[in-house]
Structures are given as structure tokens and as C-alpha cells.
Design a protein around this motif. Structure first.
Motif, mmCIF file in Angstrom:
data_model
loop_
_atom_site.group_PDB
_atom_site.id
_atom_site.type_symbol
_atom_site.label_atom_id
_atom_site.label_comp_id
_atom_site.label_asym_id
_atom_site.label_seq_id
_atom_site.Cartn_x
_atom_site.Cartn_y
_atom_site.Cartn_z
ATOM 1 N N VAL A 334 -40.973 44.334 1.065
ATOM 2 C CA VAL A 334 -39.565 44.110 1.408
ATOM 3 C C VAL A 334 -39.430 43.757 2.891
ATOM 4 N N HIS A 335 -40.157 44.457 3.736
ATOM 5 C CA HIS A 335 -40.095 44.160 5.176
ATOM 6 C C HIS A 335 -40.596 42.753 5.475
ATOM 7 N N LYS A 337 -40.472 40.170 3.369
ATOM 8 C CA LYS A 337 -39.477 39.229 2.835
ATOM 9 C C LYS A 337 -38.315 39.031 3.799
ATOM 10 N N TYR A 338 -37.758 40.123 4.291
ATOM 11 C CA TYR A 338 -36.577 40.003 5.141
ATOM 12 C C TYR A 338 -36.940 39.714 6.596
ATOM 13 N N VAL A 379 -31.681 48.994 9.572
ATOM 14 C CA VAL A 379 -31.585 47.541 9.472
ATOM 15 C C VAL A 379 -30.340 47.135 10.224
ATOM 16 N N TRP A 395 -27.117 40.075 4.826
ATOM 17 C CA TRP A 395 -28.567 40.248 5.006
ATOM 18 C C TRP A 395 -28.923 41.714 5.122
ATOM 19 N N CYS A 396 -28.158 42.440 5.913
ATOM 20 C CA CYS A 396 -28.418 43.864 6.108
ATOM 21 C C CYS A 396 -28.280 44.641 4.804
ATOM 22 N N ASP A 398 -28.438 43.542 1.678
ATOM 23 C CA ASP A 398 -29.479 43.161 0.717
ATOM 24 C C ASP A 398 -30.819 43.811 1.079
ATOM 25 N N TYR A 399 -31.174 43.766 2.341
ATOM 26 C CA TYR A 399 -32.421 44.356 2.834
ATOM 27 C C TYR A 399 -32.422 45.856 2.525
ATOM 28 N N TRP A 400 -31.345 46.528 2.891
ATOM 29 C CA TRP A 400 -31.230 47.971 2.702
ATOM 30 C C TRP A 400 -31.316 48.349 1.221
ATOM 31 N N GLU A 402 -32.801 46.786 -1.191
ATOM 32 C CA GLU A 402 -34.155 46.630 -1.722
ATOM 33 C C GLU A 402 -35.099 47.709 -1.206
#
Length: 459
Positions: A334-335, A337-338, A379, A395-396, A398-400, A402
């Protein structure tokens, strides 16, 4: 708030009362996060603890909404309320260091930089955060972690006492022996229990530290995280290092050919023998050859101010946090990817270590309920352009989202967004929530102090 009420407030208080018609109003209501645009009916710049007591009485007796502002760094802007009153503690900003007892008493409006500067003259410091402009009060009440956490614990682990103005306008000094229930709750329970006008900390021997910045191409994120998760927890507690995905800033010490490139990185702080700095950090090559590696001795306050110019007041911000007891391979994916898809050059993710000395404090000794965490992650979507606010927020989020299956479920309370809901607060405090709610009932039964990540009084 009508004109009669405004004038009554001005008459009752020593510090200035700033209202919407005043020339200072827009500056007074501005906070670190420019995404916040709230319009209080009044901002009271409290001159001293007595002013805070009178202001609390006035707000309560007139049925007004109340918020408390220290440094103004609250990500969700909880230091402001529309049509209510903000108690601005920034004038209460003195620091007194006792170098013999190794303590410092600071005003409720102090920033990290104020304490760092005062302590540095005596070769002393308290573990706090990573930006000198952050308010000490809010950071401490949430728990506080940064460059010295593995060595000396959370900020609350060095808190010896606090002066607090309560919802009834009363003033108390709390410590392990005075109002111990309230002192327990203040150490991690946020601003739920009163307005803190002074804090006294234990200081530790810190003068100059070894600083390191190591960056690898972002496509090395998986390999670097696998190395980092194994290396740091067993390393000397003199070594702290937070992991990040970022865009390389356009300035020294970074070479120009890296500026703007998406990278993963570790920012190191070494409190051991400075002659051993380079030898200690030679291990970074075990994660793969860095694109850039920089080390230097540095006065501790300089490290604390290192990011101030990069992310000044006035940026658009949206952040969310999570605790982790491990970094799984899935989280590393995940890290990556984002990190490869940062929406803006200032957007980032940090993993702060909260093991070492912080993990040796008992689970029930303070309101901080995640002594079993190893990292506290955040994030942050960041950009100067208001037109990008939606982009960085999405973005934040979605990242969080996942990352959530790989997390412990809670978050450092200062990293919770305003819109995450009451369940996020409960999951952050876990089995401490009911105890905190009972303390809240004792000291603030009507929930006057609710402009925060709120803990409702126990019925």
C-alpha cells in the motif's frame, strides 16, 4: 453574540477581545491549516490564568460555544468554533527552566520551539514533536511523539504537573499526587477536561544530536520497509528514525537532480556519541543502495525547526492516522502504491516509532491506550492551492482506508480528522474510554469543553 454581550466580555477580561468587525479578526482566526475557515463570534487573547478563568465563566454563563487554542496546529481546526468563543492562550508564553532539578514550566500558549530554545541553553530537552511551531499544550494533551520518543518516551511521560482551568471556572494544579484522576486523563485524553494554562516537564540531557536523511527510489519501498521493520525495533534506543514517502524538496541538502522525485526515506535522530553517527548509520546500505544519504551533527532545536520552512502556516491540509504493531508485506504494498502516486509535492506519509521507552510505560498509567503499538502513522495530503483540496483529501482517505486492515484500529488522537466520527475516538482510547468518560463527568458534566475529539461525560 450581540453588541451588549461583546462589550460586557471586554469589560470582564484583561486581554483583548477580537470580533468580526475588527481589523485583526481575519489574522486572529487563521490557523495552521488553511482548509479551515471558521468565524468565531469572538477570539479572546487571554493575558493570564485569571483571564482564562473569567473567560470560561463568561462563556458558560452566557450559554456560548467554547474552543481553546494553543498553537493553532489542530488539523481539523478544533481550536475554532463558528459563532462561539475561542480562548487564545498564545499570550501565555513564558518558559522557566530549573537546570538543577531538570524541569521546565511553560505557559499554555508556548510552542515546541519555545521550550527547545530555553532548554538548549542548559543542554536539556523534553521529547515532543517534529515541528517547532506546534503548540505544546495540544501536542502534550494528545500524547506527543517525535525524535526523542524511543529514548525518553512520549511527551506525557515527562509531564510532571499542569495548571488547569475547569468548566466551573475553578483553577487546579494536577499531578500524580494532586487530582490524580484528572492528571491521568490529561495525559492522552486531549482537551476534554479544561483549559491548560501551564505545564511542567521533566527535562533530559540533549544538546546536539546526530541527524541523518536517507532516501531511496520509491520503487524500493517494499525492500526498505522490510529492512526498517526488522532493524529499528532492535536498534539502540539512542537511534530514532521515522519512515516517509515523499517528493524530494527543492533545496539543500538534496542534490538538484533529485528535486521533486518520488522517494521513500528515513529521517534519523541519534542521541548517542556523535563520533559514532556515521558508523551507526552505515547499516542503511543493507536496505539497498540509497539515492542520497546525508549525516551531520546538529543542535537539537535546529532539527526541531528543520521542516518549518517546508510546510509553513497557510497550506491546505487533510490528514488521518493509525497505529501499527507491525508492518506487514501488504502494508508495504500500500505504501508503494500511494508513494508512487503522491497527488502533490508536499503530500506525504510518516511512520513514527513509539516503541522503546514509550513502550515500557504501563498500559493503565496514562490515558494513552496503545503502549503496545510500534509505529504511529499519519497520511497527510498537503498543498498551497485551495483548488487541490478535494484531490489531496481523496488521496489521503483512499490511502488510509487501504491501510486499515493492517492497522491496530485506533489512531494518535491528534491525527484524527474531524469527520471520522465518534467510533474513531472510542477505538483510539479502547478500554480507557469509559474511565475517561467518568473523569469527564466529574470535571465537565455539561461538556463545556467539547470542541475536540470529544469524550462525552459518562451518564
Amino acid at each position: 453574540m450581540d453588541a451588549t454581550t461583546r462589550e460586557a466580555m471586554r469589560s470582564a477580561l484583561r486581554g483583548p477581545v477580537i470580533t468580526p468587525e475588527g481589523a485583526e479578526y481575519d489574522e486572529a482566526r487563521s490557523v495552521y491549516n488553511a482548509m479551515i475557515d471558521r468565524r468565531p463570534a469572538a477570539i479572546v487573547r487571554c493575558a493570564d490564568a485569571g483571564d482564562v478563568m473569567d473567560a470560561v465563566d463568561f462563556v458558560r454563563d452566557h450559554g456560548l460555544e467554547l474552543a481553546v487554542r494553543g498553537g493553532g496546529h489542530s488539523g481539523p481546526g478544533l481550536c475554532l468554533v463558528d459563532d462561539g468563543v475561542t480562548l487564545d492562550l498564545s499570550p501565555i508564553r513564558g518558559v522557566r527552566v530549573d537546570p538543577v532539578a531538570r524541569t521546565a514550566q511553560v505557559g499554555g500558549g508556548c510552542t515546541l520551539g519555545d521550550l527547545d530554545h530555553a532548554g538548549h541553553a542548559f543542554g536539556l530537552a523534553t521529547p515532543t514533536g517534529i515541528m517547532s511551531t506546534t503548540g505544546l499544550g495540544g501536542l502534550t494533551l494528545g500524547g506527543g511523539h517525535g525524535h526523542l520518543t524511543r529514548k525518553y518516551g512520549l511527551t506525557i511521560d515527562s509531564l510532571l504537573s499542569a495548571d488547569v482551568v475547569l468548566a466551573d471556572g475553578g483553577f487546579v494544579t494536577v499531578s500524580e499526587t494532586e487530582f490524580p484522576d484528572l492528571f491521568w486523563a490529561l495525559r492522552g485524553g486531549g482537551g476534554n477536561f479544561g483549559a491548560v494554562t501551564s505545564l511542567t516537564y521533566r527535562l533530559h540531557p540533549v544538546h546536539s544530536v546526530g541527524v541523518g536523511i536517507t532516501v531511496w527510489p520509491v520503487d524500493h519501498t517494499r525492500e526498505v520497509l522490510r529492512w526498517y521493520r526488522d532493524f529499528l525495533p532492535q536498534a539502540s534506543e539512542d537511534l530514532n528514525g521515522f519512515f516517509a514517502v515523499l517528493a524530494v524538496p527543492p533545496g539543500p541538502p538534496f542534490p538538484e537532480d533529485l528535486h521533486g522525485h518520488r522517494m521513500c526515506a528515513v529521517v534519523w535522530c541519534w542521541t548517542g556519541d556523535l563520533a559514532l553517527l556515521d558508523e551507526t548509520l552505515a547499516v542503511v546500505n543493507d536496505a539497498g543502495r540509497p539515492a542520497f544519504h546525508f549525516t551531520t551533527p546538529m543542535p537539537y532545536p535546529a532539527l526541531q525547526g528543520m521542516f518549518d520552512g517546508l510546510i509553513p502556516k497557510g497550506m491546505q491540509w487533510y490528514w488521518r492516522g493509525a497505529f501499527f504493531d507491525r508492518i506487514t508485506d501488504g502494508a508495504a504494498d500500500v505504501h508503494l502504491k500511494y508513494g508512487e502516486n503522491l497527488p502533490t509535492d508536499l503530500s506525504t506519509m510518516h511512520l513514527y516509532p513509539v516503541d522503546g521507552a514509550a513502550a515500557r510505560v504501563g498500559h493503565d498509567d496514562t490515558a494513552w491506550s496503545h503502549r503496545d503499538a510500534v509505529w504511529s502513522g499519519v497520511v497527510g495530503g498537503i498543498d498551497p492551492d485551495p483548488d487541490n483540496a478535494g484531490l489531496i483529501k481523496q488521496w489521503c482517505v483512499d490511502y488510509w482506508e487501504e491501510l486499515q486492515p493492517h492497522s491496530m484500529g485506533g489512531s494518535y488522537v491528534n491525527f484524527i480528522g474531524e469527520d471520522e466520527g465518534q467510533e474513531r475516538v472510542r477505538s483510539t482510547y479502547r478500554d480507557h474510554y469509559d474511565r475517561l468518560a467518568a473523569v469527564k463527568r466529574t470535571y465537565d458534566p455539561r461538556n463545556l469543553f467539547h470542541a475536540n475529539q470529544n469524550i462525552e461525560p459518562k451518564p
